[in-house]
Scaffold this motif. Structure first.
Motif, PDB file in Angstrom:
ATOM      1  N   ASP A  76     -14.500 -10.866   2.707  1.00 17.36           N
ATOM      2  CA  ASP A  76     -13.072 -10.575   2.590  1.00 17.36           C
ATOM      3  C   ASP A  76     -12.578  -9.588   3.647  1.00 17.36           C
ATOM      4  O   ASP A  76     -11.442  -9.152   3.605  1.00 17.36           O
ATOM      5  CB  ASP A  76     -12.710 -10.096   1.180  1.00 17.36           C
ATOM      6  CG  ASP A  76     -13.618  -8.990   0.681  1.00 17.36           C
ATOM      7  OD1 ASP A  76     -14.477  -8.515   1.446  1.00 17.36           O
ATOM      8  OD2 ASP A  76     -13.482  -8.617  -0.498  1.00 17.36           O
ATOM      9  N   TRP A  77     -13.415  -9.239   4.621  1.00 14.39           N
ATOM     10  CA  TRP A  77     -12.983  -8.452   5.770  1.00 14.39           C
ATOM     11  C   TRP A  77     -12.538  -9.420   6.867  1.00 14.39           C
ATOM     12  O   TRP A  77     -13.148 -10.474   7.066  1.00 14.39           O
ATOM     13  CB  TRP A  77     -14.115  -7.599   6.303  1.00 14.39           C
ATOM     14  CG  TRP A  77     -14.438  -6.394   5.480  1.00 14.39           C
ATOM     15  CD1 TRP A  77     -14.280  -6.242   4.136  1.00 14.39           C
ATOM     16  CD2 TRP A  77     -14.994  -5.174   5.956  1.00 14.39           C
ATOM     17  NE1 TRP A  77     -14.704  -4.996   3.748  1.00 14.39           N
ATOM     18  CE2 TRP A  77     -15.150  -4.315   4.852  1.00 14.39           C
ATOM     19  CE3 TRP A  77     -15.379  -4.713   7.203  1.00 14.39           C
ATOM     20  CZ2 TRP A  77     -15.667  -3.039   4.971  1.00 14.39           C
ATOM     21  CZ3 TRP A  77     -15.903  -3.445   7.318  1.00 14.39           C
ATOM     22  CH2 TRP A  77     -16.034  -2.612   6.211  1.00 14.39           C
ATOM     23  N   THR A  78     -11.487  -9.067   7.588  1.00 13.39           N
ATOM     24  CA  THR A  78     -10.949  -9.933   8.626  1.00 13.39           C
ATOM     25  C   THR A  78     -11.045  -9.256   9.986  1.00 13.39           C
ATOM     26  O   THR A  78     -10.475  -8.179  10.167  1.00 13.39           O
ATOM     27  CB  THR A  78      -9.466 -10.263   8.333  1.00 13.39           C
ATOM     28  OG1 THR A  78      -9.360 -10.790   7.014  1.00 13.39           O
ATOM     29  CG2 THR A  78      -8.918 -11.253   9.325  1.00 13.39           C
ATOM     30  N   SER A 102     -10.332  -4.349   6.198  1.00 13.00           N
ATOM     31  CA  SER A 102     -11.120  -4.510   4.969  1.00 13.00           C
ATOM     32  C   SER A 102     -10.280  -5.180   3.894  1.00 13.00           C
ATOM     33  O   SER A 102      -9.073  -5.360   4.042  1.00 13.00           O
ATOM     34  CB  SER A 102     -11.610  -3.149   4.475  1.00 13.00           C
ATOM     35  OG  SER A 102     -10.522  -2.387   3.994  1.00 13.00           O
ATOM     36  N   ASP A 103     -10.928  -5.505   2.776  1.00 16.80           N
ATOM     37  CA  ASP A 103     -10.216  -6.123   1.660  1.00 16.80           C
ATOM     38  C   ASP A 103      -9.141  -5.196   1.097  1.00 16.80           C
ATOM     39  O   ASP A 103      -8.177  -5.644   0.502  1.00 16.80           O
ATOM     40  CB  ASP A 103     -11.195  -6.550   0.563  1.00 16.80           C
ATOM     41  CG  ASP A 103     -12.011  -5.384   0.029  1.00 16.80           C
ATOM     42  OD1 ASP A 103     -12.203  -4.393   0.767  1.00 16.80           O
ATOM     43  OD2 ASP A 103     -12.470  -5.459  -1.119  1.00 16.80           O
TER      44      ASP A 103
END
Length: 189
Positions: A76-78, A102-103
């Motif tokens: 869920d980190w981009t 981060s999320d």
């Protein structure tokens, strides 16, 4: 001769009536240019830029003279940004930087470099910092640089490369990124 009031008789009401057409014209131009929005609930999160971290890290591994690691961060980190730089001087070197959201929506930045720690820290944050402690993660000692009202900086030396983490992330997010990076195998050029 103009039929207008003497200047001394103009008041605030006359000024307001003069400004109304100007304000309407500004709003009309902004509306036409689509540069004006109304958001009664406050600002909202925009889309996170798309960044191909795998291709960037592989390219840096083939171009730079030190090992580059591509950490396996949580799903869920981009990844949203990346850059390469160079630090001049005797203890300088090249840098490879990648940023992640981060999320929780916080920015975490990883810089890998062959520059010395003394040169890398001021280069990464734009000012000198003093070490305030250490953090041990998976057997690696990370030197922590904290300064009031500034983002923390964590640095470790793996011999042939220095890793630096900074950003607005929490210490848990820094720990996650630190562990993922030191666990990663260096990419082959």
């Amino acid at each position: 001769m103009a039929n207008s009031k003497p200047r001394i008789l103009n008041n605030n009401r006359d000024m307001v009536w003069s400004l109304i057409p100007l304000v309407i014209a500004c709003l009309l131009i902004a509306g036409i240019a689509s540069q004006c929005t109304l958001s009664p609930g406050g600002p909202t999160q925009g889309p996170i830029p798309n960044f191909d971290v795998n291709a960037a890290m592989q390219y840096d591994a083939s171009e730079l003279d030190f090992p580059i690691r591509n950490p396996k961060v949580p799903d869920d980190w981009t990844p949203n940004s990346g850059s390469r730089g160079s630090i001049a001087g005797d203890q300088g070197g090249d840098t490879s930087t990648v940023g992640y959201i981060s999320d929780a929506g916080r920015y975490n930045r990883l810089t890998q470099s062959n520059a010395s720690e003394d040169v890398l820290v001021p280069f990464a944050v734009g000012e000198p910092r003093f070490a305030s402690g250490t953090q041990s993660i998976d057997g690696k000692e990370w030197v922590v640089y904290t300064q009031q009202s500034e983002e923390p900086v964590w640095v470790t030396d793996l011999g042939d490369v220095r890793l630096l983490i900074t950003g607005s992330g929490s210490s848990e997010e820094f720990t996650t990124l630190a562990a993922a990076t030191t666990d990663a195998t260096p990419l082959t050029p």
